[in-house]
Design a protein around this motif. Structure first.
Motif, PDB file in Angstrom:
ATOM      1  N   LYS A   3      73.647  -5.226  85.496  1.00 25.46           N
ATOM      2  CA  LYS A   3      74.891  -4.810  86.138  1.00 25.46           C
ATOM      3  C   LYS A   3      75.649  -6.012  86.698  1.00 25.46           C
ATOM      4  CE  LYS A   3      73.345  -0.122  87.267  1.00 25.46           C
ATOM      5  NZ  LYS A   3      72.981   0.833  88.329  1.00 25.46           N
ATOM      6  N   ILE A   4      74.924  -6.952  87.234  1.00 26.27           N
ATOM      7  CA  ILE A   4      75.565  -8.185  87.715  1.00 26.27           C
ATOM      8  C   ILE A   4      76.201  -8.936  86.550  1.00 26.27           C
ATOM      9  CG2 ILE A   4      75.126 -10.447  88.743  1.00 26.27           C
ATOM     10  CD1 ILE A   4      72.889  -9.089  90.387  1.00 26.27           C
ATOM     11  N   ASP A   5      75.483  -9.026  85.444  1.00 26.17           N
ATOM     12  CA  ASP A   5      76.015  -9.707  84.262  1.00 26.17           C
ATOM     13  C   ASP A   5      77.276  -9.015  83.733  1.00 26.17           C
ATOM     14  OD1 ASP A   5      73.964 -11.527  84.390  1.00 26.17           O
ATOM     15  OD2 ASP A   5      72.742 -10.563  82.848  1.00 26.17           O
ATOM     16  N   ALA A   6      77.357  -7.673  83.922  1.00 29.60           N
ATOM     17  CA  ALA A   6      78.532  -6.922  83.470  1.00 29.60           C
ATOM     18  C   ALA A   6      79.727  -7.122  84.388  1.00 29.60           C
ATOM     19  CB  ALA A   6      78.193  -5.434  83.375  1.00 29.60           C
ATOM     20  N   GLY A   7      79.479  -7.637  85.602  1.00 30.73           N
ATOM     21  CA  GLY A   7      80.586  -7.908  86.513  1.00 30.73           C
ATOM     22  C   GLY A   7      80.507  -7.227  87.866  1.00 30.73           C
ATOM     23  N   ALA A   8      79.407  -6.530  88.163  1.00 32.16           N
ATOM     24  CA  ALA A   8      79.278  -5.852  89.456  1.00 32.16           C
ATOM     25  C   ALA A   8      79.401  -6.864  90.594  1.00 32.16           C
ATOM     26  CB  ALA A   8      77.943  -5.121  89.540  1.00 32.16           C
ATOM     27  N   ASP A   9      80.199  -6.512  91.605  1.00 28.40           N
ATOM     28  CA  ASP A   9      80.424  -7.398  92.751  1.00 28.40           C
ATOM     29  C   ASP A   9      79.452  -7.139  93.893  1.00 28.40           C
ATOM     30  OD1 ASP A   9      82.995  -8.727  91.856  1.00 28.40           O
ATOM     31  OD2 ASP A   9      83.606  -6.626  91.767  1.00 28.40           O
ATOM     32  N   GLY A  10      78.820  -5.977  93.892  1.00 25.17           N
ATOM     33  CA  GLY A  10      77.903  -5.606  94.960  1.00 25.17           C
ATOM     34  C   GLY A  10      77.243  -4.287  94.623  1.00 25.17           C
ATOM     35  N   PHE A  11      76.491  -3.742  95.590  1.00 30.23           N
ATOM     36  CA  PHE A  11      75.700  -2.549  95.310  1.00 30.23           C
ATOM     37  C   PHE A  11      75.676  -1.581  96.489  1.00 30.23           C
ATOM     38  CE2 PHE A  11      74.224  -5.711  92.376  1.00 30.23           C
ATOM     39  CZ  PHE A  11      73.965  -4.989  91.218  1.00 30.23           C
ATOM     40  N   PHE A  12      75.567  -0.305  96.147  1.00 30.78           N
ATOM     41  CA  PHE A  12      75.202   0.753  97.085  1.00 30.78           C
ATOM     42  C   PHE A  12      73.811   1.241  96.678  1.00 30.78           C
ATOM     43  CE2 PHE A  12      79.478   0.735  98.396  1.00 30.78           C
ATOM     44  CZ  PHE A  12      79.691   1.625  99.432  1.00 30.78           C
ATOM     45  N   THR A  13      72.923   1.377  97.639  1.00 28.63           N
ATOM     46  CA  THR A  13      71.589   1.881  97.315  1.00 28.63           C
ATOM     47  C   THR A  13      71.514   3.387  97.531  1.00 28.63           C
ATOM     48  OG1 THR A  13      70.520   1.831  99.501  1.00 28.63           O
ATOM     49  CG2 THR A  13      70.682  -0.267  98.289  1.00 28.63           C
ATOM     50  N   GLN A  14      70.592   4.010  96.822  1.00 31.55           N
ATOM     51  CA  GLN A  14      70.196   5.359  97.199  1.00 31.55           C
ATOM     52  C   GLN A  14      69.577   5.270  98.591  1.00 31.55           C
ATOM     53  OE1 GLN A  14      70.964   8.222  96.018  1.00 31.55           O
ATOM     54  NE2 GLN A  14      69.898   8.725  94.127  1.00 31.55           N
TER      55      GLN A  14
END
Length: 248
Positions: free
Chosen positions: A145-156
């Motif tokens: 997901k980072i490689d695809a361009g994700a800038d950050g994350f929300f966790t469950q």
């Protein structure tokens, strides 16, 4: 600075406004709202966020990848641009109960790439689920997901600080909103264990007191690790829960 968000279900515009006014008045610690996209309600997440923007500059709609064709323009593009909604959370999404609703083989990674290509100024968050698979597979999924361009994350939602510490080591400076959700009935415990494969800690109790205490500890953890946090008070009185979370 640690950002504190609350996840609000958009049952109707009237209900959403009522909850926003309550939070704005009673809980100044909150500085943003994230909104899930639930097909059983008429109000889509990005439309709900136009309401949120009246109260908070941070309004983060959840977007279901399987609802979006990678070949077509983003259906929420105009709404996002017009209302200056600059952050989104991309999820794969569960198939609808009724298959009369059209879905696509679009993955969250496809959707992240599409957003970064068509709306590069939008900050795209992706999801982390600590329970869906092995730690190794989830770590690899995060990297993709980072490689695809994700800038950050929300966790469950997490229910164990020790588990949060393990994942914090894997993130390595990524921007993360840690999820916390109160589970206050045996029925809810069964749902989380069966549906989401959660393993609750040995001291867990399905009470508002236990969940509020954990939420306070998780908030302290988010601040210590320079992360963010969001609270997801499903089936729990919003005012009662947040009052205890932010109790001095």
């Amino acid at each position: 600075m640690t950002r504190i968000a609350v996840e609000l279900v958009p049952r109707s515009e009237e209900d959403l406004i009522s909850e926003l006014e309550l939070i704005k008045k009673e809980f100044p610690e909150v500085n943003g709202i994230n909104v899930p996209d639930l097909l059983r309600f008429d109000l889509r997440s990005w439309d709900a966020c136009t309401v949120v923007k009246r109260y908070y500059p941070t309004a983060i709609p959840h977007l279901r990848a399987i609802d979006i064709s990678v070949q077509d323009p983003l259906p929420m593009m105009e709404t996002l641009l017009k209302n200056e909604i600059t952050e989104v959370l991309v999820l794969t999404g569960d198939p609808p109960q009724s298959m009369t609703r059209k879905v696509y083989p679009t993955t969250s990674i496809d959707m992240i790439r599409k957003f970064k290509k068509e709306l590069p100024h939008i900050k795209v968050y992706a999801a982390i689920d600590p329970y869906r698979d092995s730690l190794r597979k989830e770590y690899d999924y995060i990297r993709r997901k980072i490689d695809a361009g994700a800038d950050g994350f929300f966790t469950q939602p997490f229910f164990d600080l020790r588990y949060m510490e393990i994942f914090a080591e894997l993130f390595g400076g990524l921007e993360v909103f840690w999820g916390v959700s109160p589970v206050t009935s045996e029925k809810s415990v069964s749902y989380w264990e069966t549906k989401n494969h959660v393993v609750f800690p040995a001291d867990f109790q399905p009470t508002l007191a236990w969940n509020s205490d954990f939420a306070r500890k998780a908030l302290a953890f988010a601040r210590e690790t320079k992360g963010h946090i969001y609270f997801m008070p499903i089936r729990t009185d919003l005012k009662d829960y947040l009052s205890q979370v932010f109790a001095s």
